[in-house]
Design an enzyme around this catalytic site. Sequence first.
Site, mmCIF file in Angstrom:
data_model
loop_
_atom_site.group_PDB
_atom_site.id
_atom_site.type_symbol
_atom_site.label_atom_id
_atom_site.label_comp_id
_atom_site.label_asym_id
_atom_site.label_seq_id
_atom_site.Cartn_x
_atom_site.Cartn_y
_atom_site.Cartn_z
ATOM 1 N N GLU A 1 0.835 -1.221 0.000
ATOM 2 C CA GLU A 1 0.000 0.000 0.000
ATOM 3 C C GLU A 1 0.868 1.269 0.000
ATOM 4 O O GLU A 1 0.535 2.264 0.644
ATOM 5 C CB GLU A 1 -1.034 -0.047 1.119
ATOM 6 C CG GLU A 1 -1.968 -1.237 0.891
ATOM 7 C CD GLU A 1 -3.284 -1.176 1.601
ATOM 8 O OE1 GLU A 1 -3.739 -0.070 1.894
ATOM 9 O OE2 GLU A 1 -3.864 -2.254 1.831
HETATM 10 N N1 CAA Z 1 -6.095 12.174 -4.441
HETATM 11 C C1 CAA Z 1 -6.518 12.720 -5.615
HETATM 12 N N2 CAA Z 1 -5.742 12.831 -6.715
HETATM 13 C C2 CAA Z 1 -4.503 12.352 -6.631
HETATM 14 C C3 CAA Z 1 -3.974 11.787 -5.450
HETATM 15 C C4 CAA Z 1 -4.834 11.708 -4.323
HETATM 16 N N3 CAA Z 1 -4.437 11.164 -3.166
HETATM 17 N N4 CAA Z 1 -2.693 11.412 -5.686
HETATM 18 C C5 CAA Z 1 -2.424 11.745 -6.961
HETATM 19 N N5 CAA Z 1 -3.519 12.307 -7.525
HETATM 20 C C6 CAA Z 1 -3.637 12.836 -8.881
HETATM 21 C C7 CAA Z 1 -2.633 13.967 -9.063
HETATM 22 O O1 CAA Z 1 -3.158 15.208 -8.643
HETATM 23 C C8 CAA Z 1 -2.376 13.935 -10.559
HETATM 24 O O2 CAA Z 1 -3.426 14.615 -11.213
HETATM 25 P P1 CAA Z 1 -3.074 15.835 -12.241
HETATM 26 O O3 CAA Z 1 -2.308 15.189 -13.361
HETATM 27 O O4 CAA Z 1 -4.429 16.346 -12.652
HETATM 28 O O5 CAA Z 1 -2.262 16.804 -11.474
HETATM 29 C C9 CAA Z 1 -2.515 12.467 -10.917
HETATM 30 O O6 CAA Z 1 -3.252 11.861 -9.849
HETATM 31 C C10 CAA Z 1 -1.170 11.784 -11.042
HETATM 32 O O7 CAA Z 1 -0.519 11.917 -9.793
HETATM 33 P P2 CAA Z 1 1.047 12.138 -9.652
HETATM 34 O O8 CAA Z 1 1.546 13.078 -10.701
HETATM 35 O O9 CAA Z 1 1.317 12.488 -8.224
HETATM 36 O O10 CAA Z 1 1.586 10.657 -9.987
HETATM 37 P P3 CAA Z 1 3.012 10.054 -9.835
HETATM 38 O O11 CAA Z 1 3.260 9.202 -11.014
HETATM 39 O O12 CAA Z 1 4.031 11.110 -9.501
HETATM 40 O O13 CAA Z 1 2.841 9.018 -8.603
HETATM 41 C C11 CAA Z 1 2.738 8.254 -6.310
HETATM 42 C C12 CAA Z 1 2.537 9.414 -7.315
HETATM 43 C C13 CAA Z 1 2.369 8.863 -4.958
HETATM 44 C C14 CAA Z 1 4.160 7.759 -6.274
HETATM 45 C C15 CAA Z 1 1.742 7.103 -6.658
HETATM 46 O O14 CAA Z 1 2.083 6.497 -7.884
HETATM 47 C C16 CAA Z 1 1.697 6.029 -5.581
HETATM 48 O O15 CAA Z 1 1.023 6.209 -4.564
HETATM 49 N N6 CAA Z 1 2.388 4.891 -5.785
HETATM 50 C C17 CAA Z 1 2.302 3.760 -4.877
HETATM 51 C C18 CAA Z 1 1.194 2.856 -5.261
HETATM 52 C C19 CAA Z 1 0.800 1.930 -4.147
HETATM 53 O O16 CAA Z 1 0.537 2.354 -3.027
HETATM 54 N N7 CAA Z 1 0.717 0.640 -4.457
HETATM 55 C C20 CAA Z 1 0.257 -0.301 -3.520
HETATM 56 C C21 CAA Z 1 -0.417 -1.429 -4.209
HETATM 57 S S1 CAA Z 1 -1.930 -1.885 -3.518
HETATM 58 C C22 CAA Z 1 -1.553 -2.986 -2.282
HETATM 59 O O17 CAA Z 1 -0.461 -3.089 -1.794
HETATM 60 C C23 CAA Z 1 -2.736 -3.688 -1.815
HETATM 61 C C24 CAA Z 1 -2.540 -4.966 -1.128
HETATM 62 O O18 CAA Z 1 -2.841 -5.999 -1.672
HETATM 63 C C25 CAA Z 1 -2.145 -4.962 0.306
#
Ligand code: CAA
Length: 384
Positions: free
Chosen positions: A368
């Site tokens: 996550e």
């Molecule tokens: N709420 C609303 N919008 C959001 C947001 C949020 N929390 N986070 C990002 N966005 C939006 C951004 O505003 C952006 O929109 P715009 O283009 O209009 O500005 C768009 O989404 C893209 O966001 P970023 O530019 O920030 O994207 P990024 O490529 O830089 O990535 C990151 C950001 C935080 C690294 C994200 O990719 C991330 O959280 N990665 C980790 C994923 C993760 O948690 N994976 C876990 C897998 S699930 C799991 O583990 C489940 C299980 O089985 C236990």
Amino acid sequence: MDFQLTEEQLMIRQAARDFAQQECLSGVIERDETQTFPKEQVSKLADLGFMGMMVSPDYGGAGLDTISYVLAMEEVSKIDASVSVCMSVNNSLVCWGLERFASEEQKHKYLTPLAQGKKDGELYIGAFLLSEPEAGSDATSQRTTAIDNGDHYVLNGIKNWITNGNSASVYLVIAQTDIAKGSKGINAFIVEKNWPGVTVGAKENKLGIRGSDTHSISFTDVKVPKENRIGEDGFGFVFAMKTLSGGRIGIASQALGIASGAYELALNYSKQRKAFGKEIMHHQAIQFKLADMATKIEASRLLCLKAAWEKDQHIDYTLSSSIAKVFASETAMWTTTEAVQIHGGYGYVKEYHVERLMRDAKITQIYEGTSEVQRIVISRSILK
Ligand code: CAA
């Protein structure tokens, strides 16, 4: 500011504590050893209403607040983190996302049985399919595609490390519908496990949370009806991010529980084990370890509860959930390692539970959103 829990919250915590002691403790070492999914335990959790804790009773949920969820997650995680991750994924990543963003039809069809954790008397839970072989932290780089084909999409691709992968009946799948649009060309879909073209891969042989059911899932020309897309076209990435913000409260609470479970074991052991003529709790080296554990655990608990409180108050909790997760998961790793150290040689063998908790703690720094991803979210928030 009020740090007092309500009568209802205290009752939920006690119910979760009793459940963990009575239903999870026995057999936890064997389930870890044999990588057995705790189906019976999860089924009983469903009967308690703990698989859809925060879902409105209108959709089969228990209608509780996020604070109660944190309290319950801590108690279950103290004893068996393989049970609690299943609970966390169903509550936060599946039910919450559906209740918040799905259509009424989708809610009635899928959310109601998922929140109850049962359909026709059988276990009915969900999984969240975002990660891929080459898209873990870099979640926008989705390779799974869902191509618009009139009244349905055609889904192809592979998802990795999926919690509840084999035991889930319903998958929330994130897929690319238009690569040219980047993160805005991503959608989320409700996919049933038994649809043609869905294949569950072998169970992963993991370091920790070995009872939990982790698989890769592949999709070959799976027909997904248009009505199973969640939200407007292009909403999938924001759906995933918003859902994960709540999920991180769940995993932070899991880390808190793993840490407090290890701390309680180390505390009790230090009162019984003698060295150099006295119980080891009388040695300052042990006292200081226990003091640091208690301090970090209390700080983790307060961070989890603050994030939960913000969510219940409808305040943006993106920052606070990442702060809670990074701090609680690092506390869990540190505390469990120290708990093994306090137990000495006994800590290194399975019967004393702390080595399992140490192995289980590690995943809380990875899934996550890794600790590094949490720091991306935190730094973007404080630097904007
Ligand atoms: N709420 C609303 N919008 C959001 C947001 C949020 N929390 N986070 C990002 N966005 C939006 C951004 O505003 C952006 O929109 P715009 O283009 O209009 O500005 C768009 O989404 C893209 O966001 P970023 O530019 O920030 O994207 P990024 O490529 O830089 O990535 C990151 C950001 C935080 C690294 C994200 O990719 C991330 O959280 N990665 C980790 C994923 C993760 O948690 N994976 C876990 C897998 S699930 C799991 O583990 C489940 C299980 O089985 C236990």
